[in-house]
Design a protein around this motif. Structure first.
Motif, short mmCIF file in Angstrom:
data_model
loop_
_atom_site.label_atom_id
_atom_site.label_comp_id
_atom_site.label_asym_id
_atom_site.label_seq_id
_atom_site.Cartn_x
_atom_site.Cartn_y
_atom_site.Cartn_z
N PHE A 1 0.73 -1.16 0.16
CA PHE A 1 -0.15 -0.11 0.04
C PHE A 1 0.81 1.22 0.01
N LYS A 2 1.92 1.15 0.76
CA LYS A 2 2.93 2.35 0.75
C LYS A 2 3.59 2.78 -0.41
N GLU A 3 4.04 1.67 -0.99
CA GLU A 3 4.60 1.49 -2.55
C GLU A 3 3.85 2.26 -3.68
N ALA A 4 2.27 1.70 -3.38
CA ALA A 4 1.20 2.04 -4.59
C ALA A 4 0.61 3.55 -4.14
N ARG A 5 1.37 3.86 -2.76
CA ARG A 5 0.53 5.09 -2.58
C ARG A 5 -0.81 5.13 -2.48
N ARG A 6 -1.59 4.08 -1.97
CA ARG A 6 -3.02 4.02 -1.75
C ARG A 6 -3.40 3.98 -0.48
N SER A 7 -4.53 4.38 -0.24
CA SER A 7 -5.19 4.08 1.15
C SER A 7 -5.93 2.81 1.30
N HIS A 8 -6.15 2.20 2.21
CA HIS A 8 -6.98 1.07 2.33
C HIS A 8 -8.23 1.69 2.39
N PRO A 9 -9.15 0.55 1.96
CA PRO A 9 -10.62 0.91 1.47
C PRO A 9 -11.40 1.02 2.82
N LEU A 10 -10.94 0.30 3.95
CA LEU A 10 -11.64 0.33 5.16
C LEU A 10 -10.95 1.52 6.17
N ALA A 11 -9.99 2.03 5.67
CA ALA A 11 -9.25 3.17 6.78
C ALA A 11 -8.79 4.32 5.67
N PRO A 12 -9.58 4.77 5.01
CA PRO A 12 -9.35 5.78 3.90
C PRO A 12 -8.44 7.05 4.77
N GLN A 13 -8.68 7.23 6.02
CA GLN A 13 -8.02 8.47 6.51
C GLN A 13 -7.21 8.02 7.66
N GLY A 14 -7.20 6.67 7.73
CA GLY A 14 -6.41 6.19 8.97
C GLY A 14 -5.12 5.57 8.62
N ARG A 15 -4.65 4.55 9.48
CA ARG A 15 -3.52 3.86 9.30
C ARG A 15 -3.89 2.45 8.49
N VAL A 16 -2.84 2.28 7.51
CA VAL A 16 -3.34 1.07 6.66
C VAL A 16 -3.45 -0.19 7.32
N LEU A 17 -2.70 -0.26 8.43
CA LEU A 17 -2.64 -1.45 9.24
C LEU A 17 -4.11 -1.54 10.05
N THR A 18 -4.69 -0.56 10.61
CA THR A 18 -5.91 -0.76 11.02
C THR A 18 -6.88 -1.29 10.10
N GLY A 19 -6.75 -0.70 8.66
CA GLY A 19 -7.81 -1.24 7.62
C GLY A 19 -7.60 -2.81 7.46
N ILE A 20 -6.36 -3.12 7.45
CA ILE A 20 -5.93 -4.65 7.23
C ILE A 20 -6.61 -5.41 8.35
N SER A 21 -6.42 -4.79 9.65
CA SER A 21 -6.99 -5.70 10.83
C SER A 21 -8.50 -5.97 10.71
N GLU A 22 -9.41 -4.94 10.24
CA GLU A 22 -10.63 -4.81 10.12
C GLU A 22 -11.13 -5.76 9.03
N GLU A 23 -10.41 -5.87 8.04
CA GLU A 23 -10.64 -6.45 6.71
C GLU A 23 -10.39 -7.97 7.05
N ARG A 24 -9.49 -8.35 7.84
CA ARG A 24 -9.04 -9.85 8.10
C ARG A 24 -10.37 -10.21 8.81
N ASN A 25 -10.88 -9.56 9.84
CA ASN A 25 -12.00 -10.02 10.82
C ASN A 25 -13.24 -10.21 9.94
N LYS A 26 -13.59 -9.13 9.05
CA LYS A 26 -14.66 -9.21 7.93
C LYS A 26 -14.43 -10.66 6.89
N LEU A 27 -13.29 -10.82 6.61
CA LEU A 27 -13.16 -12.25 5.62
C LEU A 27 -12.79 -13.27 6.08
N ARG A 28 -12.75 -13.30 7.80
CA ARG A 28 -12.49 -14.66 8.40
C ARG A 28 -13.16 -15.92 8.16
N GLU A 29 -14.77 -15.65 7.90
CA GLU A 29 -15.69 -16.66 7.47
C GLU A 29 -15.47 -17.44 6.15
N VAL A 30 -15.48 -16.20 5.17
CA VAL A 30 -15.03 -16.71 3.61
C VAL A 30 -13.84 -17.33 3.49
#
Length: 292
Positions: free
Chosen positions: A97-126
């Motif tokens: 994400f840093k190399e691509a200079r993109r924000s995470h879709p679940l944390a557009p204004q926050g830390r990328v790591l926060t968005g990743i953590s939230e996404e893992r929780n949402k995708l756990r079942e699938v």
């Protein structure tokens, strides 16, 4: 019909995986609302589409929660599907994400790591339901392509994994813009200046024999075939799917045609997936009609 649902973490390689599937002939749809999956699957089935890939991820927002209900419907309808889940380590995802200079879709204004953590929780079942999980943490693009081909591609010998087009052309009409390799054979004696050969093309026996009997031609073909035998496996290794080898003479009617035919035939003899095309062989090209 083979129906593949592609999902996984943002930055894990879903885009490249989908490109690979598309190259294999899959009908690919990105970010379809999950609620529409049953109708989409039925439409593909009735349309006799053999291979389908559907990308579903958290970009769907509130619609993502409809995924499991749609999967239950497919199962109750005895509709077979597969789930491909793309994963990667937190460290690698942050780096991407840093190399691509993109924000995470679940944390557009926050830390990328926060968005990743939230996404893992949402995708756990699938992820738990996935048929195939690919961790791309240590993968280059070509490695992912090879893995996708291993799971979802048609079984092909290495020689058939690259589509090769041998293309003859005339320099007077321009170099083909889609060429990967271009070879100039204007150093070979030109049959155009021999009255009894001028009216023929390089596909006709008189011109073919004249061109291929030249020492220069024999040496050139030997070296070019040796080069292609070296290049092709390395192109395949890098994930290349199409190779355009253009061979040009002045008008694209005599020398280039005869040599292109010879190269094409040898590649077929070597079991490569080779095609032949003569762009400028038509006589109308020598009446001032330029082919684009």
């Amino acid at each position: 019909m083979r129906f593949v649902i592609v999902t996984g973490l943002s930055g894990a390689g879903k885009t490249e995986a989908t490109k690979s599937l598309e190259d294999m002939g899959y009908f690919c749809v990105d970010n379809l609302p999950p609620r529409l999956i049953p109708k989409f699957a039925e439409a593909c089935n009735s349309g006799n589409i053999e291979k389908v890939a559907l990308v579903i991820d958290i970009r769907g927002g509130v619609f993502f929660d409809d995924l499991f209900e749609s999967l239950m419907y497919l199962k109750s309808s005895e509709f077979k599907y597969e789930i491909l889940f793309l994963d990667a380590s937190d460290e690698i995802l942050v780096k991407r994400f840093k190399e691509a200079r993109r924000s995470h879709p679940l944390a557009p204004q926050g830390r990328v790591l926060t968005g990743i953590s939230e996404e893992r929780n949402k995708l756990r079942e699938v992820k738990d339901r996935a048929d195939i999980i690919i961790d791309t943490s240590k993968y280059a693009i070509r490695d992912l392509r090879e893995k996708i081909n291993e799971y979802y591609g048609d079984v092909k010998s290495p020689e058939k994994q690259l589509s090769i087009t041998i293309l003859s052309f005339g320099f007077k009409y321009g170099i083909p813009v889609d060429s990967d390799l271009v070879f100039d054979v204007r150093f070979i004696p030109n049959p155009f200046y021999i009255p009894e050969l001028k009216k023929y093309s390089g596909s006709d026996e008189p011109v073919k024999k004249y061109v291929l009997d030249q020492k220069e031609t024999q040496g050139f073909i030997e070296k070019l075939e040796d080069m292609l035998r070296f290049l092709i496996p390395n192109y395949i290794k890098e994930g290349k799917r199409q190779l355009i080898v253009s061979i040009g003479c002045t008008g694209g009617r005599h020398r280039s045609v005869a040599i292109a035919n010879a190269i094409h035939e040898q590649l077929l003899n070597d079991s490569f997936d080779s095609r032949i095309e003569h762009r400028d062989i038509s006589e109308d090209l020598h009446k001032g009609v330029k082919k684009l």
